[in-house]
Design an enzyme around this catalytic site. Structure first.
Site, PDB file in Angstrom:
ATOM      1  N   SER A 132      37.413  42.185  36.780  1.00  0.00           N
ATOM      2  CA  SER A 132      36.295  41.258  36.628  1.00  0.00           C
ATOM      3  C   SER A 132      35.494  41.219  37.910  1.00  0.00           C
ATOM      4  CB  SER A 132      36.823  39.853  36.305  1.00  0.00           C
ATOM      5  OG  SER A 132      35.760  38.919  36.369  1.00  0.00           O
ATOM      6  N   HIS A 133      34.242  40.768  37.817  1.00  0.00           N
ATOM      7  CA  HIS A 133      33.455  40.540  39.024  1.00  0.00           C
ATOM      8  C   HIS A 133      34.057  39.399  39.847  1.00  0.00           C
ATOM      9  CE1 HIS A 133      30.587  43.211  37.244  1.00  0.00           C
ATOM     10  NE2 HIS A 133      29.753  43.061  38.256  1.00  0.00           N
ATOM     11  N   SER A 134      34.779  38.519  39.158  1.00  0.00           N
ATOM     12  CA  SER A 134      35.358  37.352  39.820  1.00  0.00           C
ATOM     13  C   SER A 134      36.873  37.484  39.911  1.00  0.00           C
ATOM     14  CB  SER A 134      35.007  36.096  39.009  1.00  0.00           C
ATOM     15  OG  SER A 134      35.944  35.072  39.272  1.00  0.00           O
ATOM     16  N   GLY A 145      31.894  40.809  42.480  1.00  0.00           N
ATOM     17  CA  GLY A 145      31.591  42.223  42.313  1.00  0.00           C
ATOM     18  C   GLY A 145      32.854  42.992  42.004  1.00  0.00           C
ATOM     19  N   ASP A 200      34.659  43.306  32.586  1.00  0.00           N
ATOM     20  CA  ASP A 200      33.687  42.325  32.098  1.00  0.00           C
ATOM     21  C   ASP A 200      32.272  42.928  32.026  1.00  0.00           C
ATOM     22  OD1 ASP A 200      33.284  42.129  34.863  1.00  0.00           O
ATOM     23  OD2 ASP A 200      33.699  39.985  34.995  1.00  0.00           O
TER      24      ASP A 200
END
Lengths: 93, 130
Positions: free
Chosen positions: B12-14, B47, B71
């Site tokens: 995920s970016h997070s 990112g 994602d």
């Protein structure tokens, strides 16, 4: 071909939600038999070994679930799946 | 936990989303499945990073293959880059699933825990989009 079936009452307060659906599917996958499920009184059966379809049943507490299996271990499959539902999926509720 | 089940990687970016999704997999599917996650860029912001994805794939590597859940756009691009970086042609045994990240991870892990093939694991996750 051995066949077995049963109808079981969902007593887990949250019904057949995500975690119980995972448990049911994982158990179903341990059997060789083809196993089908359907909410009591409905037309269409779904494959008990498909996690997406089992979760998609969205069965609430108090509803009845039909189990049907065909294959060498069908009676054992139905007995164990039924017991899992009756034990509220081994969750403390 | 065995090496003969398909590994699951969550990107995920997070980092919080990635870790939360991995927590859900462990809580719902249990320890019978290999799961790794990564999120965030090297600067600590939101990112994805190909090197981190590569490390996550290595962490859960299995000869049965690895299914990757991503994602948004960049996550998929970086995952594909990480797959290309794998040595000895192992990239052929790693697949990015076209499925929602959280639900896809739980479904893929459930399928993997039953000892299913990489094809079956990805097909189960992708069934969510049908």
């Amino acid at each position: 071909m051995t066949a077995a079936s049963a109808t079981v009452l969902i007593t887990h307060p949250t019904g057949l939600h995500a975690r119980p659906a995972v448990k049911l599917t994982k158990l179903a996958k341990t059997f060789e038999a083809a196993i089908r499920l359907r909410p009591d009184g409905q037309e269409g059966w779904i494959d008990a070994k498909s996690i997406v379809k089992v979760m998609g049943l969205k069965l609430r507490s108090g509803s009845r679930l039909e189990l049907a299996a065909e294959g060498v271990d069908a009676p054992d499959a139905v007995a164990q799946l039924r017991a899992l539902v009756e034990r509220n999926f081994d969750e403390n509720v | 936990m065995t090496a003969d089940t398909v590994g699951i990687v969550i990107v995920s970016h997070s980092p919080k989303v990635a870790e939360g999704a991995a927590d859900m997999v462990r809580a719902m599917v249990g320890d019978g499945v290999r799961v790794a996650c990564c999120g965030g860029n090297p600067a600590g912001g939101l990112g994805t990073d190909a090197a981190r994805i590569l490390a996550a794939i290595e962490e859960v590597w299995s000869p049965q293959g690895v299914a990757v859940l991503v994602d948004l756009g960049g996550a998929e691009m970086n995952a594909e880059m990480a797959i290309e970086m794998l040595d000895e042609g192992r990239g052929a045994q790693v697949r990015v699933c076209n499925a929602p990240i959280v639900e896809g991870a739980v479904v893929a892990a459930t399928e993997a825990s039953a000892g299913s093939s990489l094809d079956a694991v990805c097909a189960a996750a992708e069934e969510l989009c049908q």
